[in-house]
Design an enzyme around this catalytic site. Sequence first.
Site, PDB file in Angstrom:
ATOM      1  N   GLN A 163       0.800  -1.229   0.000  1.00 18.54           N
ATOM      2  CA  GLN A 163       0.000   0.000   0.000  1.00 18.54           C
ATOM      3  C   GLN A 163       0.832   1.278   0.000  1.00 18.54           C
ATOM      4  O   GLN A 163       0.474   2.248  -0.658  1.00 18.54           O
ATOM      5  CB  GLN A 163      -0.924  -0.005   1.222  1.00 18.54           C
ATOM      6  CG  GLN A 163      -1.913   1.148   1.262  1.00 18.54           C
ATOM      7  CD  GLN A 163      -3.016   0.880   2.244  1.00 18.54           C
ATOM      8  OE1 GLN A 163      -4.000   0.222   1.935  1.00 18.54           O
ATOM      9  NE2 GLN A 163      -2.863   1.387   3.455  1.00 18.54           N
ATOM     10  N   GLU A 284       5.076  -1.844   8.243  1.00 13.99           N
ATOM     11  CA  GLU A 284       3.791  -1.683   8.931  1.00 13.99           C
ATOM     12  C   GLU A 284       2.810  -2.742   8.446  1.00 13.99           C
ATOM     13  O   GLU A 284       2.711  -3.008   7.247  1.00 13.99           O
ATOM     14  CB  GLU A 284       3.247  -0.282   8.621  1.00 13.99           C
ATOM     15  CG  GLU A 284       1.888   0.033   9.219  1.00 13.99           C
ATOM     16  CD  GLU A 284       1.403   1.395   8.773  1.00 13.99           C
ATOM     17  OE1 GLU A 284       0.176   1.561   8.642  1.00 13.99           O
ATOM     18  OE2 GLU A 284       2.236   2.291   8.557  1.00 13.99           O
ATOM     19  N   HIS A 364      -1.733  10.207   9.763  1.00 17.06           N
ATOM     20  CA  HIS A 364      -2.927  10.721   9.072  1.00 17.06           C
ATOM     21  C   HIS A 364      -3.817   9.564   8.636  1.00 17.06           C
ATOM     22  O   HIS A 364      -3.547   8.405   8.945  1.00 17.06           O
ATOM     23  CB  HIS A 364      -2.483  11.525   7.844  1.00 17.06           C
ATOM     24  CG  HIS A 364      -1.756  10.689   6.816  1.00 17.06           C
ATOM     25  ND1 HIS A 364      -1.534  11.092   5.528  1.00 17.06           N
ATOM     26  CD2 HIS A 364      -1.192   9.453   6.888  1.00 17.06           C
ATOM     27  CE1 HIS A 364      -0.885  10.166   4.852  1.00 17.06           C
ATOM     28  NE2 HIS A 364      -0.663   9.162   5.669  1.00 17.06           N
ATOM     29  N   ARG A 365      -4.847   9.874   7.829  1.00 14.79           N
ATOM     30  CA  ARG A 365      -5.651   8.864   7.141  1.00 14.79           C
ATOM     31  C   ARG A 365      -5.665   9.188   5.651  1.00 14.79           C
ATOM     32  O   ARG A 365      -5.339  10.296   5.226  1.00 14.79           O
ATOM     33  CB  ARG A 365      -7.094   8.839   7.656  1.00 14.79           C
ATOM     34  CG  ARG A 365      -7.287   8.505   9.122  1.00 14.79           C
ATOM     35  CD  ARG A 365      -6.583   7.241   9.571  1.00 14.79           C
ATOM     36  NE  ARG A 365      -6.951   6.026   8.908  1.00 14.79           N
ATOM     37  CZ  ARG A 365      -7.734   5.077   9.431  1.00 14.79           C
ATOM     38  NH1 ARG A 365      -8.235   5.233  10.655  1.00 14.79           N
ATOM     39  NH2 ARG A 365      -7.998   3.968   8.780  1.00 14.79           N
ATOM     40  N   SER A 366      -6.076   8.230   4.857  1.00 14.55           N
ATOM     41  CA  SER A 366      -6.109   8.463   3.402  1.00 14.55           C
ATOM     42  C   SER A 366      -7.173   9.491   3.028  1.00 14.55           C
ATOM     43  O   SER A 366      -7.020  10.231   2.055  1.00 14.55           O
ATOM     44  CB  SER A 366      -6.345   7.149   2.658  1.00 14.55           C
ATOM     45  OG  SER A 366      -7.492   6.496   3.154  1.00 14.55           O
TER      46      SER A 366
END
Length: 414
Positions: A163, A284, A364-366
């Site tokens: 990812q 991760e 953060h987030r996407s």
Amino acid sequence: MKQIAKIEAFELMDSRSNPTVGVRTTLSDGARGFALAPSGASTGQHEAHELRDQDNNRYGGKGVKTAVKNVTDIIAPALIKLGTVCQSAVDRTLLELDGTENKGKVGANAILATSLSVARAAAASYRMPLYRYLGGVNAQRLPTPMMNILNGGAHAANNIDIQEFMIIPAGASSFAEALRQCSEIYHALGSMLKSMGLTISVGDEGGYAPNLDSDETAIQIIVDAIEKAGYSTDEVKIALDAASSEWYENGVYHLPKRDVIYTVDEMINHWETLCRDYPIVSIEDGLAEDDWKGWTRLTERLGGQIQLVGDDLFVTNRARLKQGFEAAAGNAILVKPNQIGTLSETMEVVVMAKNRGYSAVISHRSGETEDTTIADLAVATNAGQIKTGAPCRSERVAKYNRLLVIESELRGQL
């Protein structure tokens, strides 16, 4: 005593053009704080519940009017009645109002935006920057960026399964220097991809999203970009976010874009090989969120060599992290405030991780917003590492710019 005088909620937009919750808190002295909740695409099943309307006539069911109404009708009256801006008391009240383990009643998005907005209002009232209000005099360490420069997986419509491919400027002498190195490498990578006739369009987090021969090819191209920018892999390292929970089914790992299947041990062997062949210092979610036995074996094999970060594994949750301690799973935690729901819980899990020798990476987030709270949080907790995407797209760059300002403040340059 400072008190909450007014709380307003709004249905706003995030970086993926999906609705999100924004909350503005006004205190009795007129100080205001505003915050927005981010949203993830590759989400762990143990995360706190993001409340969506499920009305397909609006935003494909992703509207947040219910969460906004919960702030207005449930949260606001209770916090105004509370009579204090003490963060622990505010967050405790938010948890009591919801009363569920996953914050599914009021909604984690409603709770988080409120929790953060109160903290921002309190910091403004005391005329302090947020990092100083949260971390006190001990808030002084700027984080090293783990910068996502190439996207795959659920964050990009390409043929790469991993990812996130990130760079870590481990040898930089300051945050500003680290950011400059990352930016130069990012541009070098874009130039290389363009010269190869590959797309330089970007994924959700600003990283390039080309089609490549393999995930290993992506790593090698990043190594080449590091060198093209004038650096070496002694100075700049590589980190991966596998997001392997997306691959796990029936006890094996099926990488869908390559249509490759690995057993648990084969998956571990794969990571070990990559770490041997490339300057990888952090992985991760190398295994799935409930593959505890696999995580223990992975940590036995690689935990003494690299950072093994649990994101879906721990979901910023104290109970999950405690389970990780007991299973000797991983050695670092990814910290995303919206996975747990309140600022207090977020900060508690960072302390808990550090007390057991685990590293913490603020993230953060996407689906992000212009809210820069995580930049202040990284400094307030002295976490030492931050993930907030590529130096591209303003919702990512906002966090980097905030950290540049904080660094100047801490060095007395403003």
